[in-house]
Design a protein around this motif. Structure first.
Motif, mmCIF file in Angstrom:
data_model
loop_
_atom_site.group_PDB
_atom_site.id
_atom_site.type_symbol
_atom_site.label_atom_id
_atom_site.label_comp_id
_atom_site.label_asym_id
_atom_site.label_seq_id
_atom_site.Cartn_x
_atom_site.Cartn_y
_atom_site.Cartn_z
ATOM 1 N N GLU A 38 0.829 -1.210 0.000
ATOM 2 C CA GLU A 38 0.000 0.000 0.000
ATOM 3 C C GLU A 38 0.860 1.256 0.000
ATOM 4 N N GLU A 39 1.905 1.269 0.797
ATOM 5 C CA GLU A 39 2.765 2.451 0.910
ATOM 6 C C GLU A 39 3.563 2.711 -0.363
ATOM 7 N N ILE A 44 2.100 -8.073 -4.809
ATOM 8 C CA ILE A 44 2.696 -9.109 -3.980
ATOM 9 C C ILE A 44 2.984 -10.367 -4.793
ATOM 10 N N VAL A 45 4.173 -10.909 -4.587
ATOM 11 C CA VAL A 45 4.595 -12.151 -5.242
ATOM 12 C C VAL A 45 4.862 -13.187 -4.158
ATOM 13 N N ALA A 61 -1.865 -20.685 5.976
ATOM 14 C CA ALA A 61 -2.122 -19.297 6.387
ATOM 15 C C ALA A 61 -2.140 -18.350 5.192
ATOM 16 N N LYS A 62 -2.729 -18.815 4.110
ATOM 17 C CA LYS A 62 -2.853 -17.989 2.905
ATOM 18 C C LYS A 62 -3.799 -16.814 3.187
ATOM 19 N N VAL A 63 -3.410 -15.620 2.784
ATOM 20 C CA VAL A 63 -4.263 -14.454 3.006
ATOM 21 C C VAL A 63 -5.536 -14.612 2.177
ATOM 22 N N PRO A 64 -6.724 -14.607 2.813
ATOM 23 C CA PRO A 64 -7.969 -14.761 2.056
ATOM 24 C C PRO A 64 -8.157 -13.633 1.042
ATOM 25 N N GLN A 65 -8.842 -13.926 -0.032
ATOM 26 C CA GLN A 65 -9.076 -12.942 -1.095
ATOM 27 C C GLN A 65 -9.665 -11.655 -0.522
ATOM 28 N N ALA A 66 -10.597 -11.792 0.417
ATOM 29 C CA ALA A 66 -11.277 -10.616 0.967
ATOM 30 C C ALA A 66 -10.348 -9.724 1.778
ATOM 31 N N ARG A 68 -7.109 -9.071 0.959
ATOM 32 C CA ARG A 68 -5.937 -8.663 0.167
ATOM 33 C C ARG A 68 -5.955 -7.185 -0.227
ATOM 34 N N ARG A 69 -6.952 -6.450 0.239
ATOM 35 C CA ARG A 69 -7.029 -4.994 0.097
ATOM 36 C C ARG A 69 -6.985 -4.537 -1.364
ATOM 37 N N GLY A 70 -7.416 -5.405 -2.266
ATOM 38 C CA GLY A 70 -7.407 -5.044 -3.682
ATOM 39 C C GLY A 70 -6.030 -5.058 -4.304
#
Length: 326
Positions: A38-39, A44-45, A61-66, A68-70
């Motif tokens: 964001e900054e 992200i890769v 612990a995969k970051v859920p789609q919701a 991921r902040r777009g």
């Protein structure tokens, strides 16, 4: 020089430097990656071997789609659980992704804790070719005598290689023996050449006191079971998880598969679930020790303290690191 004709693209020499975030499991790498993306205006890769697999969400612990902040995420959900993850394939595909993100004047934020994948991405590492006949012979030997005995044979041929490969890791044991036979050289001869990181990447690692991290890992493991790890493994087992060479051996997944096999025709007891949870925690803690040892040897890495009190300072510390003159 890498160039592209796309609108807004940039030449390689002026393209943003990637930021690579590594370190032990459970230290908050994904959160920092999202904040930095964001900054910095980044994408992200993924650098976690098991997050390459579709459906392996809770246990990795995969970051859920919701959540991921777009922000675009790459190298996630690219393999079925029946497919074999390959460092060489990852190297080729992830490098292409990083180049595309940079050519669009955005910062690649590479994040994860898979040690060999990290090395393959930022260093010169040319992988020896594979030979199905040679590999097949060692895989048959593995089936015949088991991983620990095969590892002992590796130790006789190449003691240094045996020191760097766990005697519970069948795939790397087989691969080391294959490379030694094909090249006629010690396995170490095929290791990467360490120098200036590719793309002049900025490398950050997170860590914290062992006691605090152990407590966090135990809490994290319990949360995975509470969130439905057993149900996730059941679903994946129906879709070929047991047929996969790599996916079925992932920490958490292998322990739950053993649990399900033990209670094939009934629901696991609370005690058995607790035992599987404990074995998952122990396996994760052991893996963390290996990660810490591996990454600590890399003098190019800037280490940041991820303890509870330092969490709010991490973004500022990381930004100061990546914005310093190169």
């Amino acid at each position: 020089m890498h160039t592209t004709g796309a609108k807004g693209a940039t030449s390689d020499e002026h393209a943003p430097r990637p930021v690579v975030i590594v370190g032990p499991t459970g230290t908050g790498k994904s959160d920092l990656a999202l904040n930095l993306a964001e900054e910095l205006g980044g994408q992200i890769v993924n650098l976690d071997a098991m997050q390459l697999y579709k459906g392996m969400d809770i246990g990795t612990a995969k970051v859920p789609q919701a959540d991921r902040r777009g922000i675009p995420h790459h190298m996630l959900d690219v393999l079925d659980v029946t497919e074999t993850a390959s460092v060489a394939d990852y190297q080729r595909e992830a490098r292409d992704v990083v180049e595309r993100v940079r050519s669009g004047a955005q910062t690649p934020i590479v994040v994860g804790g898979s040690m060999m994948y990290y090395q393959s991405l930022i260093d010169e590492w040319n992988f020896p070719e594979t030979d199905p006949v040679v590999r097949g012979r060692y895989e048959s030997r593995l089936d015949e005598i088991g991983v620990q005995a095969l590892h002992a044979e590796l130790a006789e041929k190449d003691p240094e290689a045996a020191k760097t490969i766990l005697d519970t890791d069948p795939r790397r044991t087989v691969r080391a023996l294959e490379v030694i036979e094909l090249t006629g050289k010690p396995f170490a001869a095929s290791r990467p050449k360490i120098g200036k990181p590719r793309w002049d990447a900025e490398i950050i690692a997170l860590d914290m006191a062992t006691g605090e991290l152990d407590a966090r890992l135990e809490q994290r493991t319990r949360k995975m079971f509470d969130q439905g790890l057993i149900e996730e493994v059941r679903y994946l087992a129906r879709n070929g998880l047991r047929n996969g060479v790599t996916a079925q051996r992932a920490i958490g997944y292998s322990q739950v598969l053993e649990l399900l096999d033990e209670f094939e025709n009934s629901e696991p007891t609370a005690g058995a679930i607790e035992e599987a949870l404990h074995r998952t925690f122990i396996g994760t803690r052991r893996y963390v020790r290996r990660q810490r040892s591996w990454f600590r040897r890399d003098t190019r890495i800037r280490w940041l303290d991820a303890n509870r009190d330092a969490t709010e300072l991490l973004v500022d510390q990381a930004l100061r690191t990546v914005r310093k003159p190169s």
